[in-house]
Design a protein around this motif. Structure first.
Motif, short mmCIF file in Angstrom:
data_model
loop_
_atom_site.label_atom_id
_atom_site.label_comp_id
_atom_site.label_asym_id
_atom_site.label_seq_id
_atom_site.Cartn_x
_atom_site.Cartn_y
_atom_site.Cartn_z
N HIS A 39 0.94 -1.22 -0.11
CA HIS A 39 -0.06 0.06 0.11
C HIS A 39 0.89 1.26 0.11
N VAL A 40 0.40 2.29 -0.85
CA VAL A 40 1.41 3.35 -0.95
C VAL A 40 0.80 4.71 -0.28
N VAL A 41 1.48 5.04 0.72
CA VAL A 41 0.91 6.33 1.19
C VAL A 41 1.38 7.48 0.47
N GLU A 42 0.33 8.51 0.02
CA GLU A 42 0.90 9.69 -0.74
C GLU A 42 1.32 10.76 0.08
N PRO A 43 2.36 11.43 -0.02
CA PRO A 43 2.79 12.47 1.12
C PRO A 43 1.81 13.60 0.72
N ASN A 44 1.69 14.27 2.06
CA ASN A 44 0.86 15.31 1.96
C ASN A 44 1.26 16.60 1.41
N VAL A 45 1.07 17.30 0.56
CA VAL A 45 1.90 18.56 -0.17
C VAL A 45 1.02 19.70 0.29
N THR A 46 -0.42 19.49 0.88
CA THR A 46 -1.09 20.83 0.80
C THR A 46 -0.55 21.70 1.96
N VAL A 58 -3.30 18.34 9.24
CA VAL A 58 -3.36 17.21 8.60
C VAL A 58 -2.56 16.09 9.33
N ASP A 59 -2.88 14.98 9.17
CA ASP A 59 -2.19 13.94 9.89
C ASP A 59 -0.52 13.85 9.37
N SER A 60 0.38 13.68 10.25
CA SER A 60 1.86 13.54 9.71
C SER A 60 1.85 12.17 8.94
N ILE A 88 4.51 -0.84 3.37
CA ILE A 88 3.89 0.39 3.11
C ILE A 88 5.04 1.32 2.48
N GLU A 89 4.80 1.64 1.56
CA GLU A 89 5.78 2.58 0.94
C GLU A 89 5.24 4.32 0.76
N ILE A 90 6.08 5.20 0.54
CA ILE A 90 5.73 6.39 0.60
C ILE A 90 5.92 7.35 -0.85
N GLU A 96 5.67 3.93 -7.15
CA GLU A 96 6.15 3.00 -6.02
C GLU A 96 5.78 1.39 -6.26
N ILE A 97 4.67 1.41 -6.94
CA ILE A 97 4.32 -0.02 -7.32
C ILE A 97 5.12 -0.52 -8.33
#
Ligand code: AMP
Length: 145
Positions: A39-46, A58-60, A88-90, A96-97
């Motif tokens: 599962h890939v977590v997309e980093p939060n850029v906003t 936002v959650d860290s 888990i990848e970021i 990432e896949i």
């Protein structure tokens, strides 16, 4: 005869992830292959990225990764996939896949036709991008009926 030895299973956080995992589990048994759940977590850029967009809480990344890890473990247990390696990848989901599949030498990627980024009747953007960039076979599981 075609055979697969390392199957990568890409799952998002939607209920349809179970359909993708179930298909991969069946294929894993059939080919006696090792399964890798990703599962890939997309980093939060906003958050604070642009002055015009007000900051909102936002959650860290650490919390998101932890939460995703719990989800992945629960999915694996629920789908009798506890033996599968869980990662888990970021980063960018498609990148990432593809990176993971290449680095681990996976010979099949199992992915849903659509999820959060797709429309029911079309191939989702993730499946589409993976199909175009992959070095190995891809099985798109038609999810959601
Ligand atoms: P989508 O591009 O959101 O329509 O999703 C299509 C498929 O891509 C899903 O059914 C999953 O198999 C995979 N996918 C989407 N998002 C992720 C993610 N964050 N991590 C891993 N796989 C994903």
């Amino acid at each position: 005869m075609t055979t697969y030895s390392k199957i990568l299973v890409a799952v998002d956080l939607t209920p349809e992830a179970k359909e993708v995992a179930a298909r991969a589990r069946d294929l894993g048994k059939r080919y006696n292959a090792a399964l890798y759940l990703i599962h890939v977590v997309e980093p939060n850029v906003t958050a604070g990225a642009y002055e015009l967009i007000p900051e909102f809480p936002v959650d860290s990344e650490e919390i998101l990764v932890q939460r995703a890890g719990g989800y992945l473990k629960a999915l694996a247990d629920d789908m009798q996939l506890a033996d599968a390696r869980q990662s888990i990848e970021i980063g960018s989901v498609k990148r990432e896949i593809l990176r993971f599949a290449r680095e681990e030498g996976c010979d099949l990627i199992v992915i849903g036709t659509h999820g959060r980024h797709g429309v029911a009747t079309l191939l989702g953007s993730t499946a589409n991008a993976v199909l175009h960039g992959t070095h190995c076979d891809v099985l798109c599981v038609r999810v959601g009926g």
